[in-house]
Design an enzyme around this catalytic site. Structure first.
Site, PDB file in Angstrom:
ATOM      1  N   THR A 186       0.876  -1.175   0.000  1.00  0.00           N
ATOM      2  CA  THR A 186       0.000   0.000   0.000  1.00  0.00           C
ATOM      3  C   THR A 186       0.912   1.223   0.000  1.00  0.00           C
ATOM      4  O   THR A 186       2.079   1.119   0.405  1.00  0.00           O
ATOM      5  CB  THR A 186      -0.869   0.038   1.278  1.00  0.00           C
ATOM      6  OG1 THR A 186       0.008   0.144   2.399  1.00  0.00           O
ATOM      7  CG2 THR A 186      -1.710  -1.210   1.421  1.00  0.00           C
ATOM      8  N   GLU A 331      -5.436  -4.019  -1.045  1.00  0.00           N
ATOM      9  CA  GLU A 331      -5.812  -5.184  -0.226  1.00  0.00           C
ATOM     10  C   GLU A 331      -6.887  -6.045  -0.877  1.00  0.00           C
ATOM     11  O   GLU A 331      -7.174  -7.141  -0.410  1.00  0.00           O
ATOM     12  CB  GLU A 331      -6.342  -4.716   1.140  1.00  0.00           C
ATOM     13  CG  GLU A 331      -5.274  -4.211   2.093  1.00  0.00           C
ATOM     14  CD  GLU A 331      -5.018  -2.720   1.967  1.00  0.00           C
ATOM     15  OE1 GLU A 331      -5.261  -2.159   0.881  1.00  0.00           O
ATOM     16  OE2 GLU A 331      -4.560  -2.110   2.955  1.00  0.00           O
ATOM     17  N   LYS A 440     -15.567  15.855  11.153  1.00  0.00           N
ATOM     18  CA  LYS A 440     -16.512  15.631  12.247  1.00  0.00           C
ATOM     19  C   LYS A 440     -16.910  16.980  12.818  1.00  0.00           C
ATOM     20  O   LYS A 440     -16.144  17.629  13.520  1.00  0.00           O
ATOM     21  CB  LYS A 440     -15.868  14.752  13.325  1.00  0.00           C
ATOM     22  CG  LYS A 440     -15.474  13.401  12.763  1.00  0.00           C
ATOM     23  CD  LYS A 440     -15.025  12.426  13.832  1.00  0.00           C
ATOM     24  CE  LYS A 440     -14.692  11.094  13.194  1.00  0.00           C
ATOM     25  NZ  LYS A 440     -13.381  11.040  12.564  1.00  0.00           N
ATOM     26  N   TRP A 445     -21.178  14.091  10.577  1.00  0.00           N
ATOM     27  CA  TRP A 445     -20.088  13.931   9.617  1.00  0.00           C
ATOM     28  C   TRP A 445     -20.359  14.730   8.343  1.00  0.00           C
ATOM     29  O   TRP A 445     -21.459  14.683   7.785  1.00  0.00           O
ATOM     30  CB  TRP A 445     -19.918  12.459   9.231  1.00  0.00           C
ATOM     31  CG  TRP A 445     -19.330  11.626  10.326  1.00  0.00           C
ATOM     32  CD1 TRP A 445     -18.871  12.067  11.536  1.00  0.00           C
ATOM     33  CD2 TRP A 445     -19.143  10.216  10.313  1.00  0.00           C
ATOM     34  NE1 TRP A 445     -18.403  11.025  12.273  1.00  0.00           N
ATOM     35  CE2 TRP A 445     -18.557   9.872  11.552  1.00  0.00           C
ATOM     36  CE3 TRP A 445     -19.397   9.216   9.385  1.00  0.00           C
ATOM     37  CZ2 TRP A 445     -18.224   8.554  11.873  1.00  0.00           C
ATOM     38  CZ3 TRP A 445     -19.074   7.917   9.705  1.00  0.00           C
ATOM     39  CH2 TRP A 445     -18.488   7.586  10.943  1.00  0.00           C
TER      40      TRP A 445
HETATM   41  P1  ADP Z   1      -3.565   4.035  -1.205  1.00  0.00           P
HETATM   42  O1  ADP Z   1      -3.923   3.705   0.200  1.00  0.00           O
HETATM   43  O2  ADP Z   1      -2.173   4.118  -1.479  1.00  0.00           O
HETATM   44  O3  ADP Z   1      -4.361   5.147  -1.811  1.00  0.00           O
HETATM   45  P2  ADP Z   1      -5.106   2.108  -2.635  1.00  0.00           P
HETATM   46  O4  ADP Z   1      -5.020   2.354  -4.061  1.00  0.00           O
HETATM   47  O5  ADP Z   1      -5.161   0.726  -2.164  1.00  0.00           O
HETATM   48  O6  ADP Z   1      -3.882   2.736  -2.011  1.00  0.00           O
HETATM   49  O7  ADP Z   1      -6.316   2.947  -2.069  1.00  0.00           O
HETATM   50  C1  ADP Z   1      -7.527   2.393  -1.682  1.00  0.00           C
HETATM   51  C2  ADP Z   1      -8.450   3.464  -1.233  1.00  0.00           C
HETATM   52  O8  ADP Z   1      -8.736   4.367  -2.288  1.00  0.00           O
HETATM   53  C3  ADP Z   1      -9.791   2.987  -0.783  1.00  0.00           C
HETATM   54  O9  ADP Z   1      -9.764   2.526   0.534  1.00  0.00           O
HETATM   55  C4  ADP Z   1     -10.648   4.229  -0.939  1.00  0.00           C
HETATM   56  O10 ADP Z   1     -10.526   5.100   0.169  1.00  0.00           O
HETATM   57  C5  ADP Z   1     -10.043   4.898  -2.124  1.00  0.00           C
HETATM   58  N1  ADP Z   1     -10.826   4.627  -3.333  1.00  0.00           N
HETATM   59  C6  ADP Z   1     -10.618   3.692  -4.270  1.00  0.00           C
HETATM   60  N2  ADP Z   1     -11.538   3.768  -5.250  1.00  0.00           N
HETATM   61  C7  ADP Z   1     -12.366   4.786  -4.917  1.00  0.00           C
HETATM   62  C8  ADP Z   1     -13.525   5.382  -5.508  1.00  0.00           C
HETATM   63  N3  ADP Z   1     -14.013   4.964  -6.675  1.00  0.00           N
HETATM   64  N4  ADP Z   1     -14.106   6.401  -4.859  1.00  0.00           N
HETATM   65  C9  ADP Z   1     -13.638   6.852  -3.678  1.00  0.00           C
HETATM   66  N5  ADP Z   1     -12.552   6.351  -3.083  1.00  0.00           N
HETATM   67  C10 ADP Z   1     -11.926   5.326  -3.689  1.00  0.00           C
END
Ligand code: ADP
Length: 541
Positions: A186, A331, A440, A445
């Protein structure tokens, strides 16, 4: 009693064997670091991936060893994926946009044995090499003509020479389908990067799922340009699904600018492409200014961050291209949900349809979802209640790689995504925020994503980020940071007037600042942690 069917382990090399056999002549097109376009096909990729596996075995790589890549999307990177997994080793895709120290941390944590790198990254790796404790071989992914005259890395190997010196007489490893195939960290927006170790089985099931009509609908007729990098959650698994079906792949190498992407989309007859929203903002701008269209492109997959309503609308209304809004994480391999149409969703009204597409999609077979309150209690799937998004399924992480803290799951096997979401009766999920980004205010929220989406519909706004800052009375209140479009004149009051009828009054930002640029993470998302640090001294007292 057990079923009496063949035990045919789900192994990644089977994909490339099938690709070579069933659609060997289907093209793979790559922009290259050396300059110019390279063309080959699935049969070539298989042939060269076998030789690479043979060469790596000769270098001493054994089953489960990690072989890292620091590379753009391209044919050599694709060969490496299949060659390394076929050898029984683990391909560790490293994100070159991370800070140098983070890259060193990741490579040491993963105990990478070999590092394959594109020419672009030689200076970076020369600087990092003294800190990399486990790497014993560095392979430059180029030919002899492009090898440097000298390098501080002793014994730097040439990829093309390695491959050319092998005869291809090599059998893929015989493995358990739960053996590891790939490793991705990540990007560490929430602390130190954590490794997700994909198995052959999880990779294959995910690839199958991506091909389904209601998912990415990848098939033999698809021509896919995955802008999303192969080092970002496996380019969303697209290369595996392409090998499975015989799709043509078009790789952009080190180039991400809108004119290059546009040229490739037109010249290579691309039908589908996938990227994070920031990239599509640039593309829409380019199309508007140039008056050009998008050729045969029919689907744009947008994920990684929320796709703004105006973006979905512009692609569909102006260019006739369907937007598939997807959600996932490193993940989750990463497909978790996707916004393909649902027979029971009565969205005749275009505005209602657009509203639904702004959601992050519905769960697909293989990913179960639930939302919970702070005590772990189940919340209703009514499209209103927002809670912690938990998921489980065969391509969702169980335990982080080399983790000292044990399983990443709760007792019932659920993984808490760290996202806050609603889920409606048809299973459409909407991310309202990342838990750490939600504002918050007075016990309620405010969704930073919703505010950003609303303001991006303003004609003068090219970029937006909303963060919460401390407030003595309300706990937190929103600060809105905006980038104006080139030459546009707009004041904070205009923006407030624009937002007022669109969001609840108490959601209106306490302050609006205009900035020239916003910081991005290594995966191309707005870096809210950096923004919170930058503005931490400021408050609304
Ligand atoms: P990083 O943590 O490096 O950004 P990831 O690519 O695994 O790595 O990120 C996953 C996160 O990206 C998700 O938990 C979410 O918060 C956000 N995310 C992914 N796709 C979307 C989407 N279509 N809309 C909003 N948030 C998204």
């Amino acid at each position: 009693m057990l079923g009496r069917m063949q035990d045919w382990p789900l192994l990644v090399p089977r994909l490339i064997d099938h690709a070579a056999r069933a659609h060997g002549a289907r093209e793979i097109v790559s922009e290259t670091v050396e300059g110019g376009i390279h063309r080959c096909n699935w049969a070539d990729i298989r042939d060269r991936s076998v030789r690479l596996a043979q060469a790596l075995a000769r270098l001493g790589v054994k089953e489960s060893d990690r072989v890292a890549t620091l590379a753009w999307n391209g044919y050599r990177h694709l060969e490496a994926w299949f060659g390394i997994a076929g050898l029984g080793a683990v391909v560790h895709t490293v994100n070159p946009r991370l800070f140098a120290d983070q890259i060193a941390y990741i490579a040491n944590h993963a105990e990478d044995q070999v590092l394959l790198l594109d020419l672009t990254f030689l200076p970076l790796v020369e600087q990092l090499a003294p800190k990399l404790s486990s790497v014993s071989h560095y392979v430059l992914m180029t030919d002899r003509a492009h090898m440097p005259v000298s390098s501080s890395i002793a014994g730097l190997l040439c990829y093309e020479e390695l491959i050319a010196s092998e005869d291809g007489d090599f059998a893929w490893a015989s493995l358990d389908e739960n053996a590891p195939a790939a490793l991705c960290y990540t990007s560490g927006t929430t602390g130190n990067p954590k490794g997700v170790l994909y198995s052959h089985r999880s990779t294959m099931l995910h690839a199958w799922c991506a091909c389904m009509a209601d998912t990415l609908a990848i098939g033999s007729l698809s021509v896919i340009l995955p802008v999303v990098p192969m080092y970002h959650a496996n380019a969303w698994g697209i290369p595996y699904s392409a090998a499975m079906t015989g799709a043509k792949l078009v790789f952009t190498g080190p180039l991400f600018d809108a004119p290059t992407l546009h040229r490739l989309i037109i010249d290579e007859y691309v039908t589908m492409t996938a990227a994070v929203p920031t990239l599509w903002l640039a593309m829409l701008d380019f199309l508007e200014n140039s008056g050009l269209g998008l050729g045969r492109l029919d689907t744009v997959v947008i994920g990684g961050a929320a796709a703004p309503r105006m973006m979905i609308d512009a692609f569909q209304r102006k260019y006739g291209i369907r937007v598939n809004h997807a959600w996932g994480m490193t993940e989750t391999s990463p497909l978790g949900s996707i916004g393909t149409p649902h027979a029971l969703a009565n969205d005749q009204d275009p505005e209602a349809r657009l509203d639904r597409q702004c959601k992050q999609g519905r769960s697909i077979f293989g990913v179960e979802m639930k939302i919970t309150d702070e005590n772990g209690g189940i919340m209703p799937h009514d499209g209103c209640a927002a809670g912690n998004l938990n998921i489980r399924g065969p391509w969702v992480v169980d335990t982080y790689f080399n983790s000292t803290t044990g399983s990443a799951l709760d007792e019932e096997g659920w993984f808490d995504t760290g996202d806050i979401a609603t889920i409606d009766a048809l299973g459409f999920m909407q991310i309202t925020d990342r838990a750490k980004d939600v504002i918050k205010s007075g016990g309620e929220w405010i969704s930073s994503i919703a505010l950003e989406n609303e303001v991006l519909a303003h004609w003068a706004i090219a970029g937006a980020a909303v963060i919460g800052l401390p407030h003595p009375q309300w706990d937190e209140r929103p600060l809105m940071l905006l980038i104006r479009k080139l030459g546009a004149e707009v004041a904070a009051e205009d923006i407030l007037d624009f937002l007022e009828p669109r969001v609840a009054r108490w959601w209106l930002p306490d302050e609006i600042l205009f900035v020239d640029a916003l910081p991005h993470t290594a995966t191309g998302k707005i870096n809210k942690r950096a923004l919170r640090e930058q503005y931490q001294g400021r408050n609304f007292a």
